[in-house]
Enzyme design. Structure first.
Site, PDB file in Angstrom:
ATOM      1  N   ARG A  12       0.601  -0.991  -0.210  1.00 34.44           N
ATOM      2  CA  ARG A  12      -0.126  -0.101   0.005  1.00 34.44           C
ATOM      3  C   ARG A  12       0.845   1.172  -0.271  1.00 34.44           C
ATOM      4  O   ARG A  12       1.830   1.222   0.064  1.00 34.44           O
ATOM      5  CB  ARG A  12      -0.717   0.235   1.005  1.00 34.44           C
ATOM      6  CG  ARG A  12      -0.303   0.313   2.642  1.00 34.44           C
ATOM      7  CD  ARG A  12      -1.085   0.174   3.181  1.00 34.44           C
ATOM      8  NE  ARG A  12       0.081   0.033   5.100  1.00 34.44           N
ATOM      9  CZ  ARG A  12      -0.207   0.973   5.204  1.00 34.44           C
ATOM     10  NH1 ARG A  12      -0.460   2.531   4.726  1.00 34.44           N
ATOM     11  NH2 ARG A  12       1.027   1.855   6.479  1.00 34.44           N
ATOM     12  N   ARG A  52      -3.291   9.994   2.879  1.00 38.13           N
ATOM     13  CA  ARG A  52      -4.220  10.536   4.092  1.00 38.13           C
ATOM     14  C   ARG A  52      -4.990  11.383   3.342  1.00 38.13           C
ATOM     15  O   ARG A  52      -4.366  12.368   2.231  1.00 38.13           O
ATOM     16  CB  ARG A  52      -3.457  11.607   4.675  1.00 38.13           C
ATOM     17  CG  ARG A  52      -2.412  10.547   5.986  1.00 38.13           C
ATOM     18  CD  ARG A  52      -2.040  10.630   6.842  1.00 38.13           C
ATOM     19  NE  ARG A  52      -0.911  10.272   7.361  1.00 38.13           N
ATOM     20  CZ  ARG A  52       0.225  10.486   8.366  1.00 38.13           C
ATOM     21  NH1 ARG A  52       0.303  11.507   8.241  1.00 38.13           N
ATOM     22  NH2 ARG A  52       0.596   9.374   8.257  1.00 38.13           N
ATOM     23  N   ARG A  63      19.997  -3.678   1.403  1.00 39.97           N
ATOM     24  CA  ARG A  63      20.598  -2.253   1.289  1.00 39.97           C
ATOM     25  C   ARG A  63      21.232  -1.269   2.236  1.00 39.97           C
ATOM     26  O   ARG A  63      20.958  -1.698   3.717  1.00 39.97           O
ATOM     27  CB  ARG A  63      19.110  -1.928   0.443  1.00 39.97           C
ATOM     28  CG  ARG A  63      18.854  -1.882  -0.450  1.00 39.97           C
ATOM     29  CD  ARG A  63      18.045  -0.588  -1.306  1.00 39.97           C
ATOM     30  NE  ARG A  63      16.622  -0.380   0.061  1.00 39.97           N
ATOM     31  CZ  ARG A  63      15.910   0.571   0.587  1.00 39.97           C
ATOM     32  NH1 ARG A  63      16.537   1.520   0.307  1.00 39.97           N
ATOM     33  NH2 ARG A  63      15.189   0.373   1.380  1.00 39.97           N
ATOM     34  N   ARG A  85      17.810  12.116   0.472  1.00 38.29           N
ATOM     35  CA  ARG A  85      17.134  13.154   1.843  1.00 38.29           C
ATOM     36  C   ARG A  85      18.387  13.349   2.704  1.00 38.29           C
ATOM     37  O   ARG A  85      19.053  13.076   2.297  1.00 38.29           O
ATOM     38  CB  ARG A  85      16.723  12.075   2.988  1.00 38.29           C
ATOM     39  CG  ARG A  85      16.064  11.020   2.894  1.00 38.29           C
ATOM     40  CD  ARG A  85      15.460  10.860   4.060  1.00 38.29           C
ATOM     41  NE  ARG A  85      15.406   9.480   4.605  1.00 38.29           N
ATOM     42  CZ  ARG A  85      15.484   8.512   5.643  1.00 38.29           C
ATOM     43  NH1 ARG A  85      13.791   9.284   6.377  1.00 38.29           N
ATOM     44  NH2 ARG A  85      16.110   7.308   6.565  1.00 38.29           N
ATOM     45  N   GLU A 114      21.946  11.832   1.996  1.00 39.56           N
ATOM     46  CA  GLU A 114      22.000  10.286   2.455  1.00 39.56           C
ATOM     47  C   GLU A 114      21.827   9.781   1.341  1.00 39.56           C
ATOM     48  O   GLU A 114      20.998   9.890   0.659  1.00 39.56           O
ATOM     49  CB  GLU A 114      21.391  10.386   3.241  1.00 39.56           C
ATOM     50  CG  GLU A 114      20.360   8.067   3.439  1.00 39.56           C
ATOM     51  CD  GLU A 114      19.171   7.872   4.546  1.00 39.56           C
ATOM     52  OE1 GLU A 114      18.625   8.108   5.162  1.00 39.56           O
ATOM     53  OE2 GLU A 114      18.059   7.533   3.656  1.00 39.56           O
ATOM     54  N   TYR A 160      13.533  -5.507   9.401  1.00 32.90           N
ATOM     55  CA  TYR A 160      12.956  -4.333   9.295  1.00 32.90           C
ATOM     56  C   TYR A 160      12.644  -4.135  10.733  1.00 32.90           C
ATOM     57  O   TYR A 160      10.734  -4.967  11.339  1.00 32.90           O
ATOM     58  CB  TYR A 160      12.703  -3.844   8.344  1.00 32.90           C
ATOM     59  CG  TYR A 160      12.888  -2.084   9.180  1.00 32.90           C
ATOM     60  CD1 TYR A 160      13.698  -1.352   9.201  1.00 32.90           C
ATOM     61  CD2 TYR A 160      11.187  -1.518   9.935  1.00 32.90           C
ATOM     62  CE1 TYR A 160      13.857   0.051   9.487  1.00 32.90           C
ATOM     63  CE2 TYR A 160      11.645  -0.858  10.137  1.00 32.90           C
ATOM     64  CZ  TYR A 160      12.745   0.422  10.384  1.00 32.90           C
ATOM     65  OH  TYR A 160      12.048   1.660  10.829  1.00 32.90           O
ATOM     66  N   ASP A 207      11.547  -2.151  14.174  1.00 35.85           N
ATOM     67  CA  ASP A 207      11.486  -0.272  14.588  1.00 35.85           C
ATOM     68  C   ASP A 207      12.292  -0.129  16.557  1.00 35.85           C
ATOM     69  O   ASP A 207      12.430  -1.401  16.385  1.00 35.85           O
ATOM     70  CB  ASP A 207      10.266   0.520  14.930  1.00 35.85           C
ATOM     71  CG  ASP A 207       9.765   1.867  13.668  1.00 35.85           C
ATOM     72  OD1 ASP A 207      10.660   1.958  13.253  1.00 35.85           O
ATOM     73  OD2 ASP A 207       8.745   1.045  13.760  1.00 35.85           O
TER      74      ASP A 207
HETATM   75  C1  LIG Z   1      18.433   4.023   8.324  1.00 34.51           C
HETATM   76  C2  LIG Z   1      17.484   3.782   9.500  1.00 34.51           C
HETATM   77  C3  LIG Z   1      15.941   4.758   9.806  1.00 34.51           C
HETATM   78  C4  LIG Z   1      16.016   4.443  11.664  1.00 34.51           C
HETATM   79  N1  LIG Z   1      15.155   4.979  12.529  1.00 34.51           N
HETATM   80  C5  LIG Z   1      14.140   4.550  12.884  1.00 34.51           C
HETATM   81  C6  LIG Z   1      13.299   5.185  13.605  1.00 34.51           C
HETATM   82  O1  LIG Z   1      13.312   6.647  13.526  1.00 34.51           O
HETATM   83  N2  LIG Z   1      12.768   4.811  14.479  1.00 34.51           N
HETATM   84  C7  LIG Z   1      12.620   3.341  15.037  1.00 34.51           C
HETATM   85  O2  LIG Z   1      11.623   3.439  16.228  1.00 34.51           O
HETATM   86  N3  LIG Z   1      13.099   3.310  14.646  1.00 34.51           N
HETATM   87  C8  LIG Z   1      14.423   3.204  14.084  1.00 34.51           C
HETATM   88  N4  LIG Z   1      14.824   2.450  12.784  1.00 34.51           N
HETATM   89  C9  LIG Z   1      15.071   0.708  13.382  1.00 34.51           C
HETATM   90  C10 LIG Z   1      16.036   0.640  14.368  1.00 34.51           C
HETATM   91  O3  LIG Z   1      17.493   1.005  14.010  1.00 34.51           O
HETATM   92  C11 LIG Z   1      16.438  -0.710  14.397  1.00 34.51           C
HETATM   93  O4  LIG Z   1      14.904  -0.951  14.748  1.00 34.51           O
HETATM   94  C12 LIG Z   1      17.747  -0.947  15.652  1.00 34.51           C
HETATM   95  O5  LIG Z   1      18.722  -0.301  15.730  1.00 34.51           O
HETATM   96  C13 LIG Z   1      17.393  -3.086  15.948  1.00 34.51           C
HETATM   97  O6  LIG Z   1      18.311  -3.327  17.162  1.00 34.51           O
HETATM   98  P1  LIG Z   1      19.213  -3.853  17.379  1.00 34.51           P
HETATM   99  O7  LIG Z   1      19.533  -4.416  18.512  1.00 34.51           O
HETATM  100  O8  LIG Z   1      18.174  -5.032  16.287  1.00 34.51           O
HETATM  101  O9  LIG Z   1      20.244  -4.090  16.357  1.00 34.51           O
HETATM  102  P2  LIG Z   1      21.307  -2.963  16.178  1.00 34.51           P
HETATM  103  O10 LIG Z   1      21.679  -1.774  16.281  1.00 34.51           O
HETATM  104  O11 LIG Z   1      22.043  -3.645  14.449  1.00 34.51           O
HETATM  105  O12 LIG Z   1      22.240  -3.827  16.661  1.00 34.51           O
HETATM  106  C14 LIG Z   1      22.785  -4.667  16.413  1.00 34.51           C
HETATM  107  C15 LIG Z   1      25.083  -4.593  17.199  1.00 34.51           C
HETATM  108  O13 LIG Z   1      25.428  -6.175  17.106  1.00 34.51           O
HETATM  109  C16 LIG Z   1      26.493  -6.249  16.493  1.00 34.51           C
HETATM  110  N5  LIG Z   1      27.168  -7.401  15.793  1.00 34.51           N
HETATM  111  C17 LIG Z   1      27.058  -7.599  14.604  1.00 34.51           C
HETATM  112  N6  LIG Z   1      27.451  -9.028  14.793  1.00 34.51           N
HETATM  113  C18 LIG Z   1      28.453  -8.984  15.653  1.00 34.51           C
HETATM  114  C19 LIG Z   1      29.236  -9.569  16.103  1.00 34.51           C
HETATM  115  N7  LIG Z   1      30.005 -10.447  15.073  1.00 34.51           N
HETATM  116  N8  LIG Z   1      30.346  -9.545  16.936  1.00 34.51           N
HETATM  117  C20 LIG Z   1      29.679  -8.392  17.582  1.00 34.51           C
HETATM  118  N9  LIG Z   1      28.994  -8.026  17.467  1.00 34.51           N
HETATM  119  C21 LIG Z   1      28.343  -8.225  16.777  1.00 34.51           C
HETATM  120  C22 LIG Z   1      26.784  -4.449  15.432  1.00 34.51           C
HETATM  121  O14 LIG Z   1      28.307  -3.833  15.388  1.00 34.51           O
HETATM  122  C23 LIG Z   1      25.335  -3.182  16.339  1.00 34.51           C
HETATM  123  O15 LIG Z   1      25.976  -2.832  17.164  1.00 34.51           O
HETATM  124  C24 LIG Z   1      16.337   2.568  11.821  1.00 34.51           C
HETATM  125  C25 LIG Z   1      16.647   2.130  11.234  1.00 34.51           C
HETATM  126  C26 LIG Z   1      17.199   2.497  10.131  1.00 34.51           C
HETATM  127  C27 LIG Z   1      18.063   0.969   9.151  1.00 34.51           C
END
Ligand SMILES: Cc1cc2nc3c(=O)[nH]c(=O)nc-3n(C[C@H](O)[C@H](O)[C@H](O)COP(=O)(O)OP(=O)(O)OC[C@H]3O[C@@H](n4cnc5c(N)ncnc54)[C@H](O)[C@@H]3O)c2cc1C
Length: 385
Positions: A180, A184, A258, A289, A312, A359, A361
């Site tokens: 979708r 709005r 990506r 952006r 970006e 993905y 949040d």
């Molecule tokens: C461009 C972008 C914008 C975003 N904006 C928003 C937003 O506005 N609002 C929102 O709610 N969410 C947003 N998000 C989503 C948000 O980034 C994620 O929800 C969040 O980062 C997920 O946390 P995580 O711990 O799963 O992953 P991550 O934050 O990626 O943490 C995983 C960690 O594991 C580490 N790691 C990986 N492999 C290894 C290894 N082999 N050994 C040791 N360490 C390792 C990595 O270095 C990383 O630090 C956005 C995402 C993107 C891509």
């Protein structure tokens, strides 16, 4: 007196929101030791924020992050570590040197067509635009988008941006990736619909510092899990928030992502674009952006002499930094194969955006971590007590 059995030892891989929530819960509520290994030189994962040395403005190193949620449990949890400011997220887009609201709303439509439609007139107007192309069975992304909003709005706001995001013409993308289009029929300009939204007053990194400050948590930065894997006791419980395919040495092939590239620039004006995120819809403008992080903290007294902008660019990941999973059938089939393999590792919990190839949040990531803690990890400890 009953003998106490030793608890399993816990190793968390990754200090993003998933890993940090798990570590914090284990240490604070169960009083057990937990090691956290993080391959980067900082905590916070992709939510990490830091201060730009040139302008003194705090920015989000992996793209602008706005916290938003309607989940009371997550809100109460995160609010233990931070207050949020009153930042309210809206997104604008520039097309042919004119600025429009995104997602497309009544203001976008009226401004684009130079009309003054009322909400109850929008459906009829757009239906007549959609009918001009007479697409009954869309076979690709372009046809699907035109069948939802009509060709003029598609060509202005969706086509060029999609080409830049995917490096592919929308005619070569499947219709299935477009379920979708956010749209709005009123003047609502809020990007999110959640009960709570904002940016942490002290920035994101300060949240992680608090989450990980418990002395029971042993944090090792600059440490790749795969460099220490053979030193880990077999019975350890591993909460792995790294890439799922890497855990299995990519034996079935690499999952595709990506990636984003960021280009920072200090500009000698107080305010460059008047908002935190401005999209650029046209294909001939190479970036998708521009972020201007000073707007994320209207409450702060930043310098008036200069501002920070971050352009970006969207690219296919060449192995540098995974950002967005590719939700197509090829990658989903590969993911299923890796999921199947995880069953051979009952002591390892694959989680977070990289471990799930999904993905998520921030609020979803935290909710998933709290759920894993409550349903799987806490019982492991309580059953031994
Ligand atoms: C461009 C972008 C914008 C975003 N904006 C928003 C937003 O506005 N609002 C929102 O709610 N969410 C947003 N998000 C989503 C948000 O980034 C994620 O929800 C969040 O980062 C997920 O946390 P995580 O711990 O799963 O992953 P991550 O934050 O990626 O943490 C995983 C960690 O594991 C580490 N790691 C990986 N492999 C290894 C290894 N082999 N050994 C040791 N360490 C390792 C990595 O270095 C990383 O630090 C956005 C995402 C993107 C891509």
């Amino acid at each position: 007196m009953t003998m106490k059995t030793a608890y399993p030892s816990f190793l968390v891989v990754g200090a993003g929101f998933f890993g940090s929530t798990i570590a914090e819960r284990l240490a604070t509520t169960c009083n057990v030791k937990v090691s956290v290994v993080e391959r980067r030189n900082h905590i916070g994962g992709n939510c990490y924020s830091e201060y730009d040395s040139d302008t003194g403005i705090e920015y989000h190193a992996y793209g602008t992050h706005i916290f938003h949620t309607s989940n009371t449990k997550v809100w109460e949890y995160i609010s233990q570590f931070t207050d949020f400011n009153s930042y309210f997220h809206q997104v604008l887009t520039t097309y042919k040197d004119k600025v429009y609201q995104m997602p497309i709303n009544l203001e976008t439509i009226n401004s684009f067509y130079n009309l003054n439609l009322k909400p109850f007139e929008v459906d009829d107007y757009l239906s007549s635009e959609i009918a001009k192309d007479n697409i009954t069975n869309p076979t690709n992304f372009e046809e699907k988008a035109i069948s939802l909003i009509g060709r003029p709005l598609y060509e202005a706001f969706i086509k060029g941006y999609t080409i830049k995001q995917w490096q592919k013409h929308p005619q070569d993308l499947p219709a299935s990736i477009l379920k979708r289009l956010p749209f709005r029929k009123n003047y609502n300009e809020s990007y999110f619909h959640d009960k709570w939204q904002g940016v942490p007053e002290q920035g994101y990194t300060a949240i992680f510092e608090k989450m990980l400050e418990n002395p029971k948590i042993h944090l090792l930065l600059n440490t790749d899990f795969f460099d220490i894997r053979d030193k880990i006791a077999e019975e350890s419980i591993i909460i792995y928030s790294g890439p799922i395919d890497r855990f299995f040495d990519y034996k079935f092939g690499k999952l595709e992502w990506r990636t984003l590239k960021f280009e920072k620039e200090a500009i000698n004006v107080e305010d460059y674009q008047g908002t935190s995120v401005m999209n650029y819809a046209e294909a001939n403008i190479p970036f998708t952006r521009i972020h201007e992080p000073r707007h994320l903290h209207p409450e702060r007294d930043y310098t008036k002499d200069k501002t920070l902008i971050i352009r970006e660019y969207s690219e296919m990941d060449d192995g540098t930094e995974p950002y967005y999973p590719i939700n197509d059938s090829k990658n989903q089939a590969l993911l299923m194969k890796y999921h199947h393999e995880t069953k051979k590792y009952p002591n390892v919990f694959f989680s977070g955006r990289l471990g799930e190839y999904k993905y998520l949040d921030m609020h979803q990531t935290i909710a998933n971590a709290l759920e894993l803690f409550e349903t799987k990890l806490r019982p492991l400890i309580e059953n031994k007590r």
